[in-house]
Design an enzyme around this catalytic site. Structure first.
Site, PDB file in Angstrom:
ATOM      1  N   GLU A 128      50.817  14.400   4.939  1.00 58.30           N
ATOM      2  CA  GLU A 128      50.128  15.559   4.394  1.00 58.30           C
ATOM      3  C   GLU A 128      50.523  16.791   5.204  1.00 58.30           C
ATOM      4  O   GLU A 128      51.081  16.667   6.308  1.00 58.30           O
ATOM      5  CB  GLU A 128      48.610  15.358   4.451  1.00 58.30           C
ATOM      6  CG  GLU A 128      48.131  14.189   3.614  1.00 58.30           C
ATOM      7  CD  GLU A 128      46.615  14.016   3.626  1.00 58.30           C
ATOM      8  OE1 GLU A 128      46.132  13.101   2.947  1.00 58.30           O
ATOM      9  OE2 GLU A 128      45.924  14.811   4.313  1.00 58.30           O
ATOM     10  N   SER A 133      52.562  11.759  11.588  1.00 55.01           N
ATOM     11  CA  SER A 133      52.546  10.457  12.262  1.00 55.01           C
ATOM     12  C   SER A 133      51.120   9.941  12.490  1.00 55.01           C
ATOM     13  O   SER A 133      50.908   8.739  12.607  1.00 55.01           O
ATOM     14  CB  SER A 133      53.278  10.561  13.607  1.00 55.01           C
ATOM     15  OG  SER A 133      54.645  10.863  13.413  1.00 55.01           O
ATOM     16  N   GLU A 244      59.756  -0.969   7.346  1.00 52.11           N
ATOM     17  CA  GLU A 244      60.277   0.367   7.065  1.00 52.11           C
ATOM     18  C   GLU A 244      61.143   0.848   8.223  1.00 52.11           C
ATOM     19  O   GLU A 244      62.218   1.426   8.011  1.00 52.11           O
ATOM     20  CB  GLU A 244      59.129   1.348   6.839  1.00 52.11           C
ATOM     21  CG  GLU A 244      59.589   2.776   6.638  1.00 52.11           C
ATOM     22  CD  GLU A 244      58.456   3.767   6.407  1.00 52.11           C
ATOM     23  OE1 GLU A 244      58.718   4.987   6.388  1.00 52.11           O
ATOM     24  OE2 GLU A 244      57.303   3.318   6.249  1.00 52.11           O
ATOM     25  N   GLY A 341      86.676  19.023  16.350  1.00 54.54           N
ATOM     26  CA  GLY A 341      86.913  20.448  16.543  1.00 54.54           C
ATOM     27  C   GLY A 341      86.376  21.256  15.371  1.00 54.54           C
ATOM     28  O   GLY A 341      85.356  20.917  14.768  1.00 54.54           O
ATOM     29  N   GLY A 342      87.067  22.313  15.025  1.00 56.63           N
ATOM     30  CA  GLY A 342      86.622  23.182  13.943  1.00 56.63           C
ATOM     31  C   GLY A 342      86.522  22.473  12.608  1.00 56.63           C
ATOM     32  O   GLY A 342      85.677  22.825  11.768  1.00 56.63           O
ATOM     33  N   GLY A 365      59.403   8.031   9.237  1.00 57.36           N
ATOM     34  CA  GLY A 365      59.131   6.641   9.592  1.00 57.36           C
ATOM     35  C   GLY A 365      58.458   6.490  10.946  1.00 57.36           C
ATOM     36  O   GLY A 365      58.320   5.383  11.466  1.00 57.36           O
TER      37      GLY A 365
END
Length: 381
Positions: A128, A133, A244, A341-342, A365
């Site tokens: 919510e 948790s 889960e 790298g890039g 989870g």
């Protein structure tokens, strides 16, 4: 080191899954990323080849085989192709115990055939806006009124939230009773007062529909309650959360393995200063470290899968697997991106998408911090 988790039937099933994904998912997933959702038809096609409900009794269309190794095969193959939009793991790994094991005969007849065929897509609504948790902080209420409950509240970050036909809603039937006041109710598509908000715009996993859900005086029949009585929801959740978390751990290791393999190949072919970047000592040392940690994680997770099959996996074992593998996944993919790298920052390279998709793994989870709290409590301090 040789991996001995699977038997011949699992290997044959893997080939079936791999062929299905190559045909039905790979050519379309990029478009689904743009659309923000996977078409419902894909679920039905997956159901046709038996990808859902392994533990569902044969009389309801399932295989009648409770073996998480089949779930593992599907999870690994989906991760291997980077199809993060498919909510199959939520349906198969997370929802199956609720729908299969907690439903009565009448509910099984109503829901299980569609669950197996992919015609009924499922979701679970725990989180919510003010409760993540901390499940005891849930504020959605369900007030009993003769033969039905009146449900009011809001949920968020719900995977399969747009596509879902059956939503297991965590609600308070007695707000004064703490954990004993929580009940699981199945809200169905089309119930008056049940609505969906926007398909949330996430950092990654763009093709996976993740939604806000709203409940405004929704009349949910008592016949849609999971379990024989009110007040059992928190314990039902605690009993099913280890599976889960194993599903998440399986995906985490598979993602780390996949990107590591791709990065090793990249380092073999990419040239810098007249030679392969894989020949540089730093590259070799980084890859050696990652390869070692990933293999260690792989064998721990495989052992946990067998423990889950034997009904011996504890909440602590699952918490260890969940936090360690997801943190490792992020570490591996981040370092692999650096080695690109890039090019690693360009979305046409799988490592870039994997880097974005992986970040949520240490959050949903149960966060890494919550996993460590669960482990810490086991010391009896």
């Amino acid at each position: 080191m040789h991996r001995d988790l699977f038997e011949e039937e699992h290997l044959l099933f893997r080939e079936t899954v791999r062929e299905f994904l190559a045909r039905e998912i790979v050519p379309h997933h990029a478009q689904w990323e743009k659309d923000g959702i996977v078409p419902r038809e894909v679920w039905k096609k997956a159901g046709e080849i038996g990808m859902f409900g392994f533990g569902v009794p044969e009389e309801y269309g399932g295989a009648g085989v409770k073996d998480f190794r089949y779930n593992t095969v599907i999870g690994e193959e989906i991760i291997r192709i980077g199809a993060s939009g498919l909510g199959f793991a939520l349906h198969n790994d997370v929802m199956s115990p609720y729908i299969v094991e907690l439903s009565d005969d009448e509910q099984k007849q109503r829901w299980l055939p569609g669950f197996v065929s992919g015609e009924l897509i499922t979701a679970i609504a725990m989180t919510e806006p003010g409760a993540g948790s901390d499940l005891q902080g849930v504020r959605t209420t369900a007030v009993l009124n003769e033969d039905h409950y009146v449900v009011n509240g809001q949920k968020t970050f719900i995977t399969n939230g747009i596509n879902a036909d059956l939503v297991v809603v965590v609600a308070k039937t007695d707000p004064t009773a703490g954990a004993r006041g929580t009940t699981l109710l199945v809200v169905e598509r089309g119930m008056e007062g049940f609505s969906r908000g926007r398909n949330l715009d996430k950092i990654g996993m763009k093709a996976q529909d993740t939604a806000e859900l709203f409940f405004d005086n929704v009349r949910v029949p008592v016949a849609n309650r999971l379990g024989p009585a009110d007040g059992q929801g928190f314990y039902q959740l605690m009993n099913n959360l280890p599976q889960e978390r194993m599903s998440i751990a399986v995906g985490a290791v598979a993602a780390a393995e996949t990107i590591l393999e791709q990065t090793i190949e990249y380092c073999r072919t990419r040239q810098a200063f007249g030679r392969s970047i894989g020949t540089f000592q730093n590259t070799k040392f980084v890859l050696a470290e990652l390869a070692t940690e990933v293999e260690i994680a792989r064998h721990y997770v495989d052992k946990c899968v067998l423990a889950l099959n034997a009904e011996q996996l504890t909440a602590v074992d699952a918490a260890k697997a969940k936090w360690w593998t997801t943190e490792l996944q992020n570490k591996v993919i981040d370092r692999c991106l650096q080695l690109h790298g890039g090019y690693g920052y360009m979305m046409e390279y799988p490592v870039a998408k994997a880097w974005i998709d992986s970040r949520v793994q240490t959050i949903y989870g149960g966060t890494t911090e919550i996993m460590k709290e669960i482990i810490g409590r086991s010391f009896g301090f």
